[in-house]
Design a protein around this motif. Structure first.
Motif, PDB file in Angstrom:
ATOM      1  N   ASN A  98       0.837  -1.187   0.000  1.00 50.19           N
ATOM      2  CA  ASN A  98       0.000   0.000   0.000  1.00 50.19           C
ATOM      3  C   ASN A  98       0.885   1.256   0.000  1.00 50.19           C
ATOM      4  N   PRO A  99       0.888   2.037  -1.105  1.00 51.20           N
ATOM      5  CA  PRO A  99       1.817   3.164  -1.205  1.00 51.20           C
ATOM      6  C   PRO A  99       1.569   4.250  -0.155  1.00 51.20           C
ATOM      7  N   THR A 100       0.306   4.402   0.245  1.00 55.75           N
ATOM      8  CA  THR A 100      -0.004   5.432   1.248  1.00 55.75           C
ATOM      9  C   THR A 100       0.618   5.066   2.585  1.00 55.75           C
ATOM     10  N   LEU A 101       0.427   3.798   2.966  1.00 56.70           N
ATOM     11  CA  LEU A 101       0.957   3.321   4.243  1.00 56.70           C
ATOM     12  C   LEU A 101       2.482   3.442   4.277  1.00 56.70           C
ATOM     13  N   ILE A 102       3.124   2.963   3.187  1.00 56.43           N
ATOM     14  CA  ILE A 102       4.582   3.004   3.102  1.00 56.43           C
ATOM     15  C   ILE A 102       5.079   4.451   3.129  1.00 56.43           C
ATOM     16  N   GLY A 103       4.406   5.297   2.359  1.00 59.04           N
ATOM     17  CA  GLY A 103       4.806   6.705   2.287  1.00 59.04           C
ATOM     18  C   GLY A 103       4.754   7.369   3.654  1.00 59.04           C
ATOM     19  N   ILE A 104       3.669   7.129   4.377  1.00 57.04           N
ATOM     20  CA  ILE A 104       3.506   7.741   5.705  1.00 57.04           C
ATOM     21  C   ILE A 104       4.543   7.177   6.676  1.00 57.04           C
ATOM     22  N   MET A 105       4.774   5.846   6.580  1.00 61.21           N
ATOM     23  CA  MET A 105       5.748   5.201   7.460  1.00 61.21           C
ATOM     24  C   MET A 105       7.152   5.801   7.283  1.00 61.21           C
ATOM     25  N   PHE A 106       7.573   5.931   6.014  1.00 56.99           N
ATOM     26  CA  PHE A 106       8.906   6.471   5.740  1.00 56.99           C
ATOM     27  C   PHE A 106       8.998   7.939   6.130  1.00 56.99           C
ATOM     28  N   ALA A 107       7.899   8.675   5.901  1.00 50.94           N
ATOM     29  CA  ALA A 107       7.913  10.098   6.258  1.00 50.94           C
ATOM     30  C   ALA A 107       8.094  10.258   7.765  1.00 50.94           C
ATOM     31  N   LEU A 108       7.366   9.446   8.536  1.00 49.66           N
ATOM     32  CA  LEU A 108       7.474   9.524   9.995  1.00 49.66           C
ATOM     33  C   LEU A 108       8.864   9.102  10.462  1.00 49.66           C
ATOM     34  N   MET A 109       9.436   8.101   9.757  1.00 47.83           N
ATOM     35  CA  MET A 109      10.773   7.638  10.088  1.00 47.83           C
ATOM     36  C   MET A 109      11.793   8.757   9.843  1.00 47.83           C
TER      37      MET A 109
ATOM     38  N   GLY B 111      10.804  14.896   5.404  1.00 48.36           N
ATOM     39  CA  GLY B 111       9.775  14.018   5.965  1.00 48.36           C
ATOM     40  C   GLY B 111       8.410  14.684   5.945  1.00 48.36           C
ATOM     41  N   VAL B 112       8.374  15.951   6.347  1.00 44.57           N
ATOM     42  CA  VAL B 112       7.113  16.699   6.335  1.00 44.57           C
ATOM     43  C   VAL B 112       6.604  16.826   4.900  1.00 44.57           C
ATOM     44  N   PHE B 113       7.523  17.128   3.981  1.00 41.37           N
ATOM     45  CA  PHE B 113       7.183  17.259   2.559  1.00 41.37           C
ATOM     46  C   PHE B 113       6.608  15.939   2.022  1.00 41.37           C
ATOM     47  N   GLN B 114       7.278  14.845   2.362  1.00 38.32           N
ATOM     48  CA  GLN B 114       6.855  13.509   1.918  1.00 38.32           C
ATOM     49  C   GLN B 114       5.484  13.142   2.500  1.00 38.32           C
ATOM     50  N   LEU B 115       5.282  13.496   3.784  1.00 41.80           N
ATOM     51  CA  LEU B 115       4.019  13.212   4.459  1.00 41.80           C
ATOM     52  C   LEU B 115       2.876  13.958   3.760  1.00 41.80           C
ATOM     53  N   GLY B 116       3.111  15.241   3.480  1.00 45.92           N
ATOM     54  CA  GLY B 116       2.103  16.055   2.795  1.00 45.92           C
ATOM     55  C   GLY B 116       1.774  15.493   1.433  1.00 45.92           C
ATOM     56  N   LYS B 117       2.821  15.113   0.693  1.00 43.05           N
ATOM     57  CA  LYS B 117       2.648  14.589  -0.667  1.00 43.05           C
ATOM     58  C   LYS B 117       1.852  13.286  -0.641  1.00 43.05           C
ATOM     59  N   THR B 118       2.199  12.382   0.293  1.00 46.21           N
ATOM     60  CA  THR B 118       1.521  11.086   0.378  1.00 46.21           C
ATOM     61  C   THR B 118       0.042  11.265   0.694  1.00 46.21           C
ATOM     62  N   ILE B 119      -0.248  12.132   1.679  1.00 50.03           N
ATOM     63  CA  ILE B 119      -1.644  12.343   2.080  1.00 50.03           C
ATOM     64  C   ILE B 119      -2.426  12.976   0.933  1.00 50.03           C
ATOM     65  N   LYS B 120      -1.805  13.943   0.256  1.00 46.89           N
ATOM     66  CA  LYS B 120      -2.465  14.626  -0.862  1.00 46.89           C
ATOM     67  C   LYS B 120      -2.818  13.623  -1.974  1.00 46.89           C
ATOM     68  N   THR B 121      -1.836  12.768  -2.317  1.00 50.67           N
ATOM     69  CA  THR B 121      -2.066  11.762  -3.363  1.00 50.67           C
ATOM     70  C   THR B 121      -3.183  10.813  -2.955  1.00 50.67           C
ATOM     71  N   ALA B 122      -3.171  10.388  -1.675  1.00 48.18           N
ATOM     72  CA  ALA B 122      -4.181   9.443  -1.188  1.00 48.18           C
ATOM     73  C   ALA B 122      -5.578  10.063  -1.266  1.00 48.18           C
ATOM     74  N   VAL B 123      -5.684  11.334  -0.859  1.00 41.23           N
ATOM     75  CA  VAL B 123      -6.982  12.022  -0.899  1.00 41.23           C
ATOM     76  C   VAL B 123      -7.473  12.154  -2.333  1.00 41.23           C
TER      77      VAL B 123
END
Lengths: 120, 146
Positions: A98-109, B111-123
């Motif tokens: 799941n790309p969303t899960l992985i993306g969030i996991m790596f971002a938090l890491m 990390g913040v940038f990546q988090l924002g991007k991931t959430i935006k794509t998911a939405v």
């Protein structure tokens, strides 16, 4: 955004990508992709062409680091083996997780490790 | 475990992240310093060197598929190369702790940038899925959305 502003932004951004990559020894790819998108390339081309921007940066920066004495052949060899094998596994896993899960996991890491590096 | 084995394992992990196109070597450097005990400067040098063979291979593949744009990007490549010289010398003359702390801050920002991007794509994906299912009636109205 008019043409002149955009050109200045792209040129300034290019120097910044180099500066950041050289100073931190990586990470320029994440910045080069949006920069190339800004200069009019589509997503796939931006990702592919980012490598063209990053490769000379890596060669130049690596040469300067090596000349400054930051080199250990055995460590580099071990790291190359690990990175290449991991890269193959990562590319194969990409469509299975799941790309969303992985993306969030790596971002938090990244944020967590970043905080640790600043504090300690 | 020997030092070499630790380096291979953390690099393998870094490679997985890179292969997924997320952050590339950005996590390999702190893994090398925190888990394998390398100095910040050496870890950065290792990351730079390890990236060269990987990107050559990827570049050749992308070039064959016609995704690499040369003409329009020459000035970007040249300016970035000039920046890299400056950045590398700056790193050379920076102390280990300064470089490490700056790297930490850089990692937090990414990390913040990546988090924002991931959430935006998911939405966005969810939105387009919802509008598709409404139009195409892929989900019968009797089934409740969980």
């Amino acid at each position: 955004m008019n043409g002149k502003t955009k050109t200045m932004l792209v040129c300034g951004g290019s120097v910044a990508v180099g500066l950041v990559s050289g100073f931190f020894g990586g990470g320029g790819g994440m910045l080069a992709v949006p920069l190339l998108a800004l200069s009019g390339l589509d997503q796939k081309r931006s990702h592919a062409t980012a490598l063209l921007v990053i490769l000379p940066i890596c060669i130049i920066s690596a040469s300067i680091y090596i000349a400054a004495g930051f080199f250990d052949g055995q460590i580099v060899l071990c790291a190359c083996i690990g990175v290449v094998l991991g890269g193959i596994v990562g590319a194969a896993l990409l469509n299975k997780l799941n790309p969303t899960l992985i993306g969030i996991m790596f971002a938090l890491m990244m944020i967590g490790i970043g905080i640790k590096l600043v504090i300690v | 475990m020997t030092a070499q084995q630790i380096i291979i394992i953390v690099s393998f992990f870094g490679g997985i992240i890179g292969g997924m196109g997320m952050g590339g070597g950005t996590l390999l450097i702190p893994l090398l310093t925190l888990a394998a005990g390398l100095s910040q400067h050496l870890a950065q040098a290792v990351n730079l060197i390890a990236f060269i063979p990987m990107s050559v291979v990827a570049l050749v593949i992308h070039k064959k598929n016609g995704y690499v744009t040369f003409g329009k990007t020459v000035h970007i490549v040249v300016l970035a190369a000039i920046g890299a010289v400056g950045g590398s010398f700056l790193a050379k003359y920076s102390g280990g702790y300064i470089l490490r702390a700056c790297y930490g801050a850089f990692l937090i920002a990414l990390g913040v940038f990546q988090l924002g991007k991931t959430i935006k794509t998911a939405v966005e994906n969810k939105k387009s899925q919802n509008s598709q299912s409404k139009r195409g009636r892929l989900i019968p109205p009797s089934i409740p959305n969980s």
